[in-house]
Design a protein around this motif. Structure first.
Motif, short mmCIF file in Angstrom:
data_model
loop_
_atom_site.label_atom_id
_atom_site.label_comp_id
_atom_site.label_asym_id
_atom_site.label_seq_id
_atom_site.Cartn_x
_atom_site.Cartn_y
_atom_site.Cartn_z
N LYS A 1 0.84 -1.20 0.00
CA LYS A 1 0.00 0.00 0.00
C LYS A 1 0.87 1.25 0.00
CE LYS A 1 -4.28 -1.54 2.11
NZ LYS A 1 -5.22 -1.33 3.20
N VAL A 2 1.94 1.23 0.80
CA VAL A 2 2.82 2.39 0.90
C VAL A 2 3.47 2.70 -0.44
CG1 VAL A 2 4.96 3.25 1.94
CG2 VAL A 2 3.23 2.18 3.37
N ILE A 3 3.90 1.69 -1.16
CA ILE A 3 4.61 1.95 -2.41
C ILE A 3 3.69 2.02 -3.63
CG2 ILE A 3 6.77 0.95 -1.54
CD1 ILE A 3 6.16 -1.48 -3.37
N SER A 4 2.40 1.78 -3.41
CA SER A 4 1.46 1.83 -4.54
C SER A 4 1.20 3.27 -4.95
CB SER A 4 0.15 1.15 -4.16
OG SER A 4 -0.58 1.98 -3.27
N ASP A 5 0.53 3.42 -6.04
CA ASP A 5 0.20 4.75 -6.55
C ASP A 5 -1.01 5.36 -5.85
OD1 ASP A 5 2.29 4.72 -8.35
OD2 ASP A 5 1.11 3.78 -9.93
#
Length: 98
Positions: free
Chosen positions: A73-77
């Motif tokens: 989730k943190v690295i998603s867009d």
């Protein structure tokens, strides 16, 4: 607020930068990069840190799968509320622990 990311240079990409921008939106930042050196903790410091952790009233517990989902989730867009997402994993510890 402070965050320390431990990455290999191959893991450093635009998604990491975007996650930092999202987490610290609207704030002035200071970014420091250094080569990670082996870290040695004295026995006295280790005992002190263990005692502090044992006296803590709360902690965060994530299974490997939950951590992976949180990381994704943190690295998603998508835009997320990091505090809200991380708080899901907060646990209050019993004061009567041994």
């Amino acid at each position: 607020m402070k965050a320390i990311l431990e990455l290999n240079e191959t893991e450093l990409d635009n998604k990491v930068l975007e996650a930092i921008k999202m987490a610290f939106k609207g704030l002035d930042l200071e970014i420091s990069v250094q080569v990670k050196k082996p870290y040695y903790l004295s026995e006295e410091d280790f005992i002190s840190r263990v005692k502090t952790a044992q006296e803590a009233r709360e902690a965060y517990r994530l299974s490997p799968e939950q951590f992976e989902g949180f990381y994704e989730k943190v690295i998603s867009d998508e835009e997320i509320d990091l505090d809200k997402e991380f708080t899901k994993f907060r646990i209050v510890l019993d004061n009567e622990r041994n």
